[in-house]
Structures are given as C-alpha cells and as structure tokens.
Design a protein around this motif. Sequence first.
Motif, PDB file in Angstrom:
ATOM      1  N   ILE A   1       0.934  -1.107  -0.107  1.00 29.66           N
ATOM      2  CA  ILE A   1       0.030   0.005  -0.187  1.00 29.66           C
ATOM      3  C   ILE A   1       0.805   1.281   0.095  1.00 29.66           C
ATOM      4  O   ILE A   1       1.633   1.337   0.798  1.00 29.66           O
ATOM      5  CB  ILE A   1      -0.875   0.051   1.250  1.00 29.66           C
ATOM      6  CG1 ILE A   1      -1.751  -1.357   1.358  1.00 29.66           C
ATOM      7  CG2 ILE A   1      -2.017   1.273   1.288  1.00 29.66           C
ATOM      8  CD1 ILE A   1      -1.168  -1.989   2.427  1.00 29.66           C
ATOM      9  N   GLN A   2       0.636   1.946  -1.043  1.00 31.16           N
ATOM     10  CA  GLN A   2       1.441   3.444  -0.977  1.00 31.16           C
ATOM     11  C   GLN A   2       0.562   4.321  -0.676  1.00 31.16           C
ATOM     12  O   GLN A   2      -0.487   4.694  -1.270  1.00 31.16           O
ATOM     13  CB  GLN A   2       2.017   3.510  -2.394  1.00 31.16           C
ATOM     14  CG  GLN A   2       2.987   2.756  -2.930  1.00 31.16           C
ATOM     15  CD  GLN A   2       3.389   2.753  -4.361  1.00 31.16           C
ATOM     16  OE1 GLN A   2       2.958   3.652  -5.146  1.00 31.16           O
ATOM     17  NE2 GLN A   2       4.638   2.005  -4.701  1.00 31.16           N
ATOM     18  N   LEU A   3       0.863   5.126   0.609  1.00 35.45           N
ATOM     19  CA  LEU A   3      -0.086   6.355   1.001  1.00 35.45           C
ATOM     20  C   LEU A   3       0.903   7.895   1.011  1.00 35.45           C
ATOM     21  O   LEU A   3       2.106   7.563   1.531  1.00 35.45           O
ATOM     22  CB  LEU A   3      -0.377   6.006   2.287  1.00 35.45           C
ATOM     23  CG  LEU A   3      -1.612   4.770   2.270  1.00 35.45           C
ATOM     24  CD1 LEU A   3      -2.078   4.551   3.649  1.00 35.45           C
ATOM     25  CD2 LEU A   3      -3.029   5.198   1.483  1.00 35.45           C
ATOM     26  N   PRO A   4       0.191   8.673   0.694  1.00 37.67           N
ATOM     27  CA  PRO A   4       1.058   9.874   1.075  1.00 37.67           C
ATOM     28  C   PRO A   4       1.465  10.188   2.406  1.00 37.67           C
ATOM     29  O   PRO A   4       0.461  10.078   3.293  1.00 37.67           O
ATOM     30  CB  PRO A   4       0.150  11.185   0.196  1.00 37.67           C
ATOM     31  CG  PRO A   4      -1.311  10.548   0.415  1.00 37.67           C
ATOM     32  CD  PRO A   4      -1.092   8.934   0.288  1.00 37.67           C
ATOM     33  N   VAL A   5       2.401  10.981   2.747  1.00 38.93           N
ATOM     34  CA  VAL A   5       2.892  11.385   4.061  1.00 38.93           C
ATOM     35  C   VAL A   5       2.496  12.912   4.263  1.00 38.93           C
ATOM     36  O   VAL A   5       2.738  13.629   3.015  1.00 38.93           O
ATOM     37  CB  VAL A   5       4.132  10.967   4.421  1.00 38.93           C
ATOM     38  CG1 VAL A   5       4.249   9.656   4.584  1.00 38.93           C
ATOM     39  CG2 VAL A   5       5.223  11.279   3.458  1.00 38.93           C
ATOM     40  N   PRO A   6       2.301  13.332   5.274  1.00 36.87           N
ATOM     41  CA  PRO A   6       2.235  14.686   5.425  1.00 36.87           C
ATOM     42  C   PRO A   6       3.495  15.646   5.096  1.00 36.87           C
ATOM     43  O   PRO A   6       4.567  15.277   5.382  1.00 36.87           O
ATOM     44  CB  PRO A   6       1.995  15.027   6.899  1.00 36.87           C
ATOM     45  CG  PRO A   6       1.403  13.976   7.523  1.00 36.87           C
ATOM     46  CD  PRO A   6       1.963  12.822   6.704  1.00 36.87           C
ATOM     47  N   SER A   7       3.334  16.695   4.396  1.00 35.61           N
ATOM     48  CA  SER A   7       4.589  17.530   4.099  1.00 35.61           C
ATOM     49  C   SER A   7       5.046  18.181   5.300  1.00 35.61           C
ATOM     50  O   SER A   7       4.481  18.675   6.362  1.00 35.61           O
ATOM     51  CB  SER A   7       3.879  18.653   3.081  1.00 35.61           C
ATOM     52  OG  SER A   7       3.338  18.244   1.969  1.00 35.61           O
ATOM     53  N   LYS A   8       6.520  18.359   5.300  1.00 33.58           N
ATOM     54  CA  LYS A   8       7.038  18.957   6.374  1.00 33.58           C
ATOM     55  C   LYS A   8       7.093  20.441   6.372  1.00 33.58           C
ATOM     56  O   LYS A   8       7.152  20.966   5.400  1.00 33.58           O
ATOM     57  CB  LYS A   8       8.666  18.342   6.393  1.00 33.58           C
ATOM     58  CG  LYS A   8       8.981  16.999   6.786  1.00 33.58           C
ATOM     59  CD  LYS A   8      10.326  16.721   7.097  1.00 33.58           C
ATOM     60  CE  LYS A   8      10.697  15.363   7.367  1.00 33.58           C
ATOM     61  NZ  LYS A   8      12.060  15.022   7.347  1.00 33.58           N
ATOM     62  N   PRO A   9       6.856  21.045   7.459  1.00 29.54           N
ATOM     63  CA  PRO A   9       6.883  22.260   7.638  1.00 29.54           C
ATOM     64  C   PRO A   9       8.174  23.038   7.048  1.00 29.54           C
ATOM     65  O   PRO A   9       9.376  22.129   7.413  1.00 29.54           O
ATOM     66  CB  PRO A   9       6.758  22.843   9.037  1.00 29.54           C
ATOM     67  CG  PRO A   9       5.953  21.705   9.516  1.00 29.54           C
ATOM     68  CD  PRO A   9       6.673  20.361   8.761  1.00 29.54           C
ATOM     69  N   LEU A  10       8.362  24.079   6.298  1.00 29.54           N
ATOM     70  CA  LEU A  10       9.535  24.842   5.804  1.00 29.54           C
ATOM     71  C   LEU A  10      10.720  24.690   7.041  1.00 29.54           C
ATOM     72  O   LEU A  10      11.858  24.379   6.879  1.00 29.54           O
ATOM     73  CB  LEU A  10       9.328  26.132   5.234  1.00 29.54           C
ATOM     74  CG  LEU A  10       8.529  25.914   3.980  1.00 29.54           C
ATOM     75  CD1 LEU A  10       8.325  27.446   3.505  1.00 29.54           C
ATOM     76  CD2 LEU A  10       9.260  25.067   3.145  1.00 29.54           C
ATOM     77  N   SER A  11      10.205  25.085   8.136  1.00 30.25           N
ATOM     78  CA  SER A  11      11.152  25.240   9.585  1.00 30.25           C
ATOM     79  C   SER A  11      12.007  23.747   9.683  1.00 30.25           C
ATOM     80  O   SER A  11      13.045  23.811  10.054  1.00 30.25           O
ATOM     81  CB  SER A  11      10.383  25.948  10.547  1.00 30.25           C
ATOM     82  OG  SER A  11       9.444  25.130  10.926  1.00 30.25           O
ATOM     83  N   ALA A  12      10.866  22.747   9.834  1.00 32.54           N
ATOM     84  CA  ALA A  12      11.475  21.416   9.882  1.00 32.54           C
ATOM     85  C   ALA A  12      12.474  21.097   9.019  1.00 32.54           C
ATOM     86  O   ALA A  12      13.502  20.431   9.306  1.00 32.54           O
ATOM     87  CB  ALA A  12      10.294  20.517  10.028  1.00 32.54           C
TER      88      ALA A  12
END
Length: 205
Positions: free
Chosen positions: A190-201
């Motif tokens: 199963i391939q699922l999208p992961v949350p985008s990291k904030p620019l600061s992170a």
Amino acid sequence: RLQKKVDPASPVHQTYETILKENERLEEMVRDAATYSELYQKEPAIDEVPLESIISAALKGLEKARAHKRVAIAVELHPEYPDVQGDAKDLETMFFHLLQNSIEAADAQEPFIRVSSRGKEKDLGFVEIEIFNNGKTPNQEDMDNLFVPFYSSKPQGTGFGLPIAQLAAKKNLGEIYIERVPDEGTRCIIQLPVPSKPLSAEADS
C-alpha cells in the motif's frame, strides 16, 4: 426454526445449514456493496492520520477472525513515518479489508501476518506499507481479478473486500499492489502520501 426440528444426522439438517450460511454471505455482500457505494460517492476529509492507530483499530475490528484462526500478527512500523495523509475512516476501512483478506489467506496450520512500513524509494512524499501473509499464493486468474467487484476465490467471500480497499486507497491519493512471493506467501503493498514537512522542519534537518 425449521432446522431445530430436524435430526442433526439428517441430510435435511445440512441443507438448512447451507441455506443459512449462504444467507449470511448475501447479507455481508449487501453490506459491503453499500460500503463501496458510500465510499465511491463521498469526498475524503484529508488530515494527518497516525498510521499505528488506524492499523490497531482495524485489527481490533478483526479480533474474532484472529481468534478463530489463531493467527500471529507482527507489526513493525518504521519510526520515521508515523503519520499518513488521508481520511481516517477511509483508511481504517481499507486496512480492515486488507487485513481480513490476509487472515483468510494465511497458512491454515501456522498462520502468520507481518505488517511493516518504509519510505517509498525515489519518492519521499509517500510511505509503503506491506502486509505479508504466509498462505498459498493466488493463481494467475485470481491475481487478474482480485480488484473486480463480486469476484471471489473464497466460497464465503463477498467479492467486495479488495475492491473496497483499492477504492479507499485511490480516494486518498494512494495505491495498492499485490505480489506473489514464491514458496513464501503473498504481500500486499500500500502506497500512501505522508504529510508535508513544515519549511522550518526541513531547514532544521
């Protein structure tokens, strides 16, 4: 009521048993068809979803099936990918049906399932979750029709479990693949999208 009036040794008793089991299968088929239709029509509420919690919720819903078959399940999730992006209810439904299918397909003598995760190679925006079962691998005809509604290789199957799972994945920008592992079993990817990291992170890393 009619079955209770018949001697258990009578062939008629077995006929009633067959009718009852088929009725249960048809009821499950109607429920699964309704789930498929509802999932098809509604828009997912996208959010950050803890991967471990939705897998645990799906497994909890399958406790009776697990106890009946006494299947051993190992969950080995990669700590760098704790969350996925999607609709929590959709994804729980997806994992419920995929795990149910794996439990039914696992080896009858020593049933084993492993759930693991890893980052998708060359695409950091997705995580891959693998559900492996050690049962007999499906033949080519079954492989070609696994995601076709109403098709089932199991006598009591409704033919909607894997189509529901695939629809849930696609509605949440994911994908599902099933691969045979010769002499070992079958794995579902199963391939699922992961949350985008904030620019600061991203800058800190």
